[in-house]
Design a protein around this motif. Structure first.
Motif, short mmCIF file in Angstrom:
data_model
loop_
_atom_site.label_atom_id
_atom_site.label_comp_id
_atom_site.label_asym_id
_atom_site.label_seq_id
_atom_site.Cartn_x
_atom_site.Cartn_y
_atom_site.Cartn_z
N ASP A 55 85.87 123.58 47.87
CA ASP A 55 87.26 123.99 48.05
C ASP A 55 87.66 124.95 46.93
OD1 ASP A 55 90.04 123.97 48.89
OD2 ASP A 55 89.63 122.01 49.79
N GLU A 56 88.94 125.23 46.82
CA GLU A 56 89.43 126.13 45.79
C GLU A 56 89.36 125.47 44.42
OE1 GLU A 56 90.18 129.29 46.36
OE2 GLU A 56 89.61 128.88 48.44
N PRO A 57 88.99 126.24 43.38
CA PRO A 57 88.86 125.66 42.03
C PRO A 57 90.10 124.93 41.55
CG PRO A 57 87.92 127.87 42.09
CD PRO A 57 88.60 127.65 43.42
N GLU A 58 91.27 125.48 41.84
CA GLU A 58 92.49 124.86 41.36
C GLU A 58 92.74 123.48 41.98
OE1 GLU A 58 93.76 128.15 44.34
OE2 GLU A 58 92.28 127.87 42.75
N LYS A 59 92.13 123.24 43.15
CA LYS A 59 92.25 121.92 43.78
C LYS A 59 91.18 120.95 43.25
CE LYS A 59 93.05 121.65 48.22
NZ LYS A 59 92.94 121.87 49.69
N LEU A 60 90.00 121.48 42.93
CA LEU A 60 88.89 120.62 42.55
C LEU A 60 88.82 120.30 41.06
CD1 LEU A 60 86.02 122.16 44.72
CD2 LEU A 60 87.52 120.24 45.27
N GLU B 137 95.51 115.26 48.36
CA GLU B 137 95.55 116.68 47.99
C GLU B 137 94.96 117.59 49.07
OE1 GLU B 137 97.15 117.84 45.38
OE2 GLU B 137 97.71 115.76 44.94
N GLY B 138 94.72 117.02 50.24
CA GLY B 138 94.20 117.82 51.35
C GLY B 138 92.73 118.19 51.21
N ILE B 139 91.97 117.40 50.47
CA ILE B 139 90.53 117.63 50.29
C ILE B 139 89.77 116.62 51.14
CG2 ILE B 139 88.61 117.69 48.65
CD1 ILE B 139 90.73 118.28 46.45
#
Length: 271
Positions: free
Chosen positions: A159-164, A98-100
């Motif tokens: 990172d952005e909330p929607e990713k985490l 997911e690019g994290i």
């Protein structure tokens, strides 16, 4: 009755500028000289915790990395430790897809390091890492293999909330997961630790080690809830989140108003 007093640091004992007031230092030092058993439980490492608590004379073990380690505050020896098993590599693979690319805390060849890939840092990571300039644990790496090397014990994603958020839900039963906004920068954090790592577990072990009968704790954030639930008395500073206030014995002054120190000075006589 022998009481163990435990306080969170950021947002609780520390003021909003990440410092201790002289009043708090003098109060706690004076009370510990008279026999009070005072420790802290923090998400920080021992390295950064000792910097921000400079002047505080705490000679009993302290709890760092949200309960991942209990460490001797003088010798810096690890007394209780929690590490990930090999299953953590599945988590890394999920994050990378997911690019994290997290900050990974590990012991590499017996030396504590936090590793990260500079080219993959988010803005929030850069802000955090800027506060760690000169830290001897810094380990800039260039590959995923280097990032995941060593004996891992703590993972921080900024990172952005929607990713985490999906990962906070996916791994909450398998690991100890804290999903919250940083108290200073307001960036979204996802912290992943071994399942057994918690402030509550570490405090109970420290209580037994010191032969204490009671626990009195102080905090401000959601990651203090488990600590409050195993305490005989638990006090939320006025600036604490509402979820913590709901499980508190009472509400005390804010972190910027020396709430913990003032409570200790006023109540030590009855404990």
């Amino acid at each position: 009755m022998k009481t163990l007093f435990v306080s969170d640091l950021d947002g609780t004992l520390l003021r909003s500028d990440e410092t201790l007031s002289q009043f708090t230092i003098d109060t706690i030092n004076g009370l510990t000289e008279k026999g009070m058993l005072f420790s802290y439980a923090t998400a920080r490492s021992l390295v950064t915790a000792k910097k921000v608590t400079k002047g505080l004379n705490s000679h009993i073990p302290v709890i760092v990395y949200n309960g991942t380690f209990v460490m001797d505050n003088v010798t810096e020896e690890i007394l209780i430790a929690n590490y990930f098993d090999d299953g953590i590599y599945d988590v890394f693979c999920d994050l990378f897809k997911e690019g994290i690319y997290p900050i990974v805390y590990s012991y590499i060849d017996g030396i504590e390091k936090f590793s990260y890939i500079p080219e993959k840092c988010t803005e929030g990571m850069k802000v955090f890492l800027n506060t760690r300039k000169g830290d001897k644990r810094t380990n800039k790496v260039g590959t995923i293999e280097e990032l995941t090397a060593g004996k891992c014990f703590y993972i921080t994603c900024i990172d952005e909330p929607e990713k985490l958020e999906p990962f906070s839900k996916k791994y909450k039963d398998r690991y100890r997961v804290i999903y919250s906004k940083d108290v200073y920068s307001e960036f979204q954090w996802l912290e992943i630790m071994p399942k057994a790592a918690s402030k509550a577990n570490a405090i109970l072990q420290l209580k037994e080690r010191l032969g204490c009968d009671r626990i009195v704790s102080f905090g401000d954030g959601e990651n203090d809830i488990d600590m409050f639930r195993i305490s005989d008395e638990a006090y939320a500073v006025d600036n604490a989140v509402e979820s913590l206030k709901k499980v508190a014995t009472g509400i005390i002054g804010s972190n910027n108003d020396d709430g913990v120190a003032k409570w200790l000075r006023a109540n030590m006589g009855r404990l």
